[in-house]
Motif scaffolding. Structure first.
Motif, PDB file in Angstrom:
ATOM      1  N   UNK A  24     -10.376  14.484  -1.269  1.00  0.00           N
ATOM      2  CA  UNK A  24      -9.224  14.247  -0.388  1.00  0.00           C
ATOM      3  C   UNK A  24      -9.604  13.238   0.691  1.00  0.00           C
ATOM      4  N   UNK A  25     -10.785  13.413   1.254  1.00  0.00           N
ATOM      5  CA  UNK A  25     -11.252  12.500   2.307  1.00  0.00           C
ATOM      6  C   UNK A  25     -11.310  11.068   1.773  1.00  0.00           C
TER       7      UNK A  25
ATOM      8  N   UNK B 296       0.839  -1.202   0.000  1.00  0.00           N
ATOM      9  CA  UNK B 296       0.000   0.000   0.000  1.00  0.00           C
ATOM     10  C   UNK B 296       0.874   1.252   0.000  1.00  0.00           C
TER      11      UNK B 296
ATOM     12  N   UNK C  43      -0.872  12.906  -0.325  1.00  0.00           N
ATOM     13  CA  UNK C  43      -1.377  12.787   1.051  1.00  0.00           C
ATOM     14  C   UNK C  43      -0.533  11.805   1.856  1.00  0.00           C
TER      15      UNK C  43
ATOM     16  N   UNK D  26      -7.534   5.147   0.606  1.00  0.00           N
ATOM     17  CA  UNK D  26      -6.651   4.353  -0.254  1.00  0.00           C
ATOM     18  C   UNK D  26      -5.212   4.330   0.269  1.00  0.00           C
ATOM     19  N   UNK D  27      -4.979   4.945   1.429  1.00  0.00           N
ATOM     20  CA  UNK D  27      -3.607   4.997   1.951  1.00  0.00           C
ATOM     21  C   UNK D  27      -3.110   3.612   2.331  1.00  0.00           C
ATOM     22  N   UNK D  28      -4.010   2.815   2.879  1.00  0.00           N
ATOM     23  CA  UNK D  28      -3.597   1.450   3.228  1.00  0.00           C
ATOM     24  C   UNK D  28      -4.775   0.492   3.157  1.00  0.00           C
TER      25      UNK D  28
ATOM     26  N   UNK E 129      -5.036  12.398  -5.375  1.00  0.00           N
ATOM     27  CA  UNK E 129      -4.178  13.019  -4.360  1.00  0.00           C
ATOM     28  C   UNK E 129      -3.613  12.043  -3.337  1.00  0.00           C
ATOM     29  N   UNK E 130      -3.837  10.711  -3.569  1.00  0.00           N
ATOM     30  CA  UNK E 130      -3.368   9.734  -2.577  1.00  0.00           C
ATOM     31  C   UNK E 130      -1.859   9.827  -2.358  1.00  0.00           C
TER      32      UNK E 130
ATOM     33  N   UNK F 110      -9.650   9.847  -0.727  1.00  0.00           N
ATOM     34  CA  UNK F 110      -8.303   9.361  -1.051  1.00  0.00           C
ATOM     35  C   UNK F 110      -7.598   8.808   0.184  1.00  0.00           C
ATOM     36  N   UNK F 111      -7.968   9.296   1.363  1.00  0.00           N
ATOM     37  CA  UNK F 111      -7.346   8.797   2.595  1.00  0.00           C
ATOM     38  C   UNK F 111      -7.630   7.303   2.780  1.00  0.00           C
TER      39      UNK F 111
END
Lengths: 196, 196
Positions: B188-189, A84, A152, B194-196, A148-149, B191-192
């Protein structure tokens, strides 16, 4: 001439931070820094453009470490399933923080008040932080992480590094920068869940 | 003397941006800006310290708008159940972006290239962004939102505002800044996740 001076860059950084702390950043000259390090002015200028840059010695190495660590993940990726974005950032931070061994903690301790005392140095420090974030963002793009991942994840990781660095630079701290950065990133990640 | 000049600040901002665009930021003087606005130099200095500050006219108003909007939530909170940090940020951004009516879009369009062309202006712009983020963070702290959640929510919200402003300042854009900012914050929210 141009002898190889063992560990010249590190000696110059330490000498500069000693002098900045003792007598102030503004009054310290390049000559004094070279003298204190037991090196020549020529050697100084082989490593740094001016006395300000001594404080940001690591910028090129650090951006490269972050980017290389993320670029190196591909092999692992194939074997262990998809990595990830935040796992990639964690790997990059591990590579970066591994270079901040505990015998360098006092460099961090001295660095903070010098930078805090000068607007010019704060602006330069902000630029370094932006460059580190950009290096991580670009490396994530190369892995196919979209915006934007990517940015961020990079911002969160670099913030974790800086927050952890402040803790590490405290002389009372006993943890490694790697441990502190990992924990801070976990805390930031967990805090995102409380946004809504 | 000291007559009240209707809309003097807005006229000075528009005059300055016209001149900066036509003849460059460096060569434009305060006298020229006041002349173009049909105002006196004295009136200029009642509104701005120097020509640079014309470009950051809104900083005090904007930080106040953001903070006041969050502080005003308490009454709603009691009636409709707890407001999350990101909901508070959304309310703050709605209050801020409501002041960027579409007849002001051309100000945004002209502002961007002027700032992009000067390191000194980029640094000043970075300071304004930091001040807006700080205002939101402090207002969230007053609501009892702990760190690092408060600053993460503030950073996300202010980033949404700036990303959306870039889109809004495009003359081809047809959406309001409020719509663009809301959508960007939602993206943006999302996309968070997809961080992990």
């Amino acid at each position: 001439m141009a002898r190889w001076e063992p560990n010249a860059q590190e000696r110059l950084v330490r000498a500069a931070l000693e002098l900045f702390t003792e007598q102030g950043y503004d009054t310290t000259t390049v000559n004094e820094i070279a003298d204190r390090a037991g090196l020549t002015k020529t050697t100084f200028f082989r490593h740094f453009r001016d006395k300000r840059e001594v404080l940001f010695a690591g910028q090129d190495t650090h951006t490269r470490l972050l980017a290389d660590a993320i670029d190196a993940i591909d092999a692992i990726d194939a074997a262990d399933g998809p990595v990830t974005p935040l796992e990639a950032v964690r790997a990059a931070l591990d590579a970066l923080t591994a270079t901040f061994t505990d015998d360098r903690r006092d460099v961090g301790t001295r660095l903070r008040p010098v930078i805090a005392g000068h607007t010019e140095l704060q602006e330069r420090a902000a630029l370094k932080r932006a460059k580190l974030t950009e290096a991580v963002t670009d490396a994530l793009h190369r892995r196919g992480v979209p915006e934007p991942t990517a940015s961020l994840a990079a911002e969160l990781g670099i913030r974790a590094f800086y927050d952890a660095f402040d803790q590490w630079a405290d002389p009372a701290s006993e943890q490694t920068l790697t441990e502190l950065t990992r924990r801070t990133l976990d805390e930031l990640r967990a805090a995102l869940a409380a946004l809504d």
